[in-house]
Design a protein around this motif. Structure first.
Motif, short mmCIF file in Angstrom:
data_model
loop_
_atom_site.label_atom_id
_atom_site.label_comp_id
_atom_site.label_asym_id
_atom_site.label_seq_id
_atom_site.Cartn_x
_atom_site.Cartn_y
_atom_site.Cartn_z
N LEU A 195 20.89 -63.77 -30.06
CA LEU A 195 21.84 -63.21 -31.00
C LEU A 195 23.24 -63.37 -30.43
O LEU A 195 23.46 -63.26 -29.23
CB LEU A 195 21.53 -61.74 -31.26
N ASP A 196 24.19 -63.62 -31.31
CA ASP A 196 25.59 -63.82 -30.94
C ASP A 196 26.24 -62.47 -30.66
O ASP A 196 26.16 -61.56 -31.48
CB ASP A 196 26.29 -64.53 -32.10
N GLN A 197 26.90 -62.35 -29.53
CA GLN A 197 27.55 -61.10 -29.16
C GLN A 197 28.82 -60.83 -29.97
O GLN A 197 29.31 -59.70 -30.00
CB GLN A 197 27.89 -61.11 -27.66
N ASP A 198 29.38 -61.86 -30.59
CA ASP A 198 30.66 -61.73 -31.29
C ASP A 198 30.52 -61.35 -32.75
O ASP A 198 31.53 -61.23 -33.45
CB ASP A 198 31.44 -63.05 -31.18
N LYS A 199 29.32 -61.16 -33.23
CA LYS A 199 29.10 -60.86 -34.64
C LYS A 199 28.13 -59.70 -34.74
O LYS A 199 27.18 -59.62 -33.97
CB LYS A 199 28.50 -62.11 -35.31
N PRO A 200 28.37 -58.78 -35.69
CA PRO A 200 27.44 -57.65 -35.83
C PRO A 200 25.99 -58.13 -36.00
O PRO A 200 25.72 -59.09 -36.74
CB PRO A 200 27.92 -56.93 -37.09
N ILE A 201 25.08 -57.46 -35.32
CA ILE A 201 23.68 -57.89 -35.31
C ILE A 201 23.07 -57.81 -36.70
O ILE A 201 22.33 -58.71 -37.10
CB ILE A 201 22.88 -57.06 -34.29
N TYR A 202 23.39 -56.77 -37.47
CA TYR A 202 22.81 -56.67 -38.81
C TYR A 202 23.19 -57.86 -39.68
O TYR A 202 22.38 -58.33 -40.49
CB TYR A 202 23.18 -55.34 -39.49
N TYR A 216 13.16 -58.96 -32.23
CA TYR A 216 14.49 -59.00 -31.63
C TYR A 216 14.74 -57.89 -30.61
O TYR A 216 15.76 -57.90 -29.92
CB TYR A 216 15.56 -58.93 -32.72
N LYS A 217 13.84 -56.92 -30.56
CA LYS A 217 14.00 -55.78 -29.64
C LYS A 217 15.33 -55.06 -29.90
O LYS A 217 16.14 -54.84 -29.00
CB LYS A 217 13.95 -56.24 -28.17
N ILE A 218 15.55 -54.73 -31.17
CA ILE A 218 16.77 -54.04 -31.56
C ILE A 218 16.42 -52.80 -32.38
O ILE A 218 15.28 -52.61 -32.79
CB ILE A 218 17.73 -54.96 -32.36
N ASN A 219 17.43 -51.99 -32.63
CA ASN A 219 17.28 -50.73 -33.33
C ASN A 219 16.85 -50.93 -34.78
O ASN A 219 17.34 -51.82 -35.47
CB ASN A 219 18.63 -50.00 -33.27
N HIS A 220 15.97 -50.05 -35.24
CA HIS A 220 15.46 -50.11 -36.62
C HIS A 220 16.58 -49.98 -37.65
O HIS A 220 16.59 -50.68 -38.66
CB HIS A 220 14.40 -49.02 -36.82
N ALA A 221 17.54 -49.11 -37.39
CA ALA A 221 18.65 -48.89 -38.33
C ALA A 221 19.49 -50.16 -38.49
O ALA A 221 19.98 -50.46 -39.59
CB ALA A 221 19.51 -47.74 -37.87
N THR A 222 19.63 -50.91 -37.41
CA THR A 222 20.40 -52.16 -37.45
C THR A 222 19.72 -53.18 -38.35
O THR A 222 20.36 -53.79 -39.21
CB THR A 222 20.55 -52.74 -36.03
#
Length: 123
Positions: free
Chosen positions: A5-12, A44-50
């Motif tokens: 995932l790109d760090q410069d753009k919101p993950i959602y 992606y191992k990221i937050n469910h809300a995202t």
């Protein structure tokens, strides 16, 4: 789908765009089940809300629809909507500026078309 995932753009937004890309590229076809939020969270191992934020935007736009207890599906006409949205963005982001700059430089429309054709032929 790449896990990076790109760090410069919101993950959602990245999650949303990856689902859109799969629809536009016909990896996900209309009527087919899309990855669930739980699958995306796990992958992606990221937050469910995202994940939910990106997916819910697609639901609000009529690209995806939910079947309670079954999952998320690609809506009829989703690909066509996305392609048209991207064509409009392409026009606004690239073509308008290109034509304006060509006018400033005195490049005629015919010359501009020829330049585009020569670039396209170099692929």
């Amino acid at each position: 789908m790449s896990k990076l995932l790109d760090q410069d753009k919101p993950i959602y937004l990245q999650i949303r765009e990856r689902i859109e890309d799969q629809i536009v590229n016909e990896q996900l076809k209309e009527g087919e089940q899309a990855p669930s939020t739980n699958q995306l969270v796990s992958f992606y191992k990221i937050n469910h809300a995202t994940v939910s934020k990106g997916v819910n935007q697609l639901v609000e736009e009529g690209i995806l629809f939910k079947k309670r207890g079954i999952g998320m599906f690609v809506a009829d006409g989703a690909r066509e909507k996305l392609v048209q949205k991207r064509k409009d963005a392409f026009l606004d982001n690239y073509v308008v500026g290109l034509v304006q700059e060509a006018k400033k430089l005195g490049i005629t429309m015919q010359e501009l078309v020829e330049l585009i054709k020569s670039c396209k032929g170099s692929e």
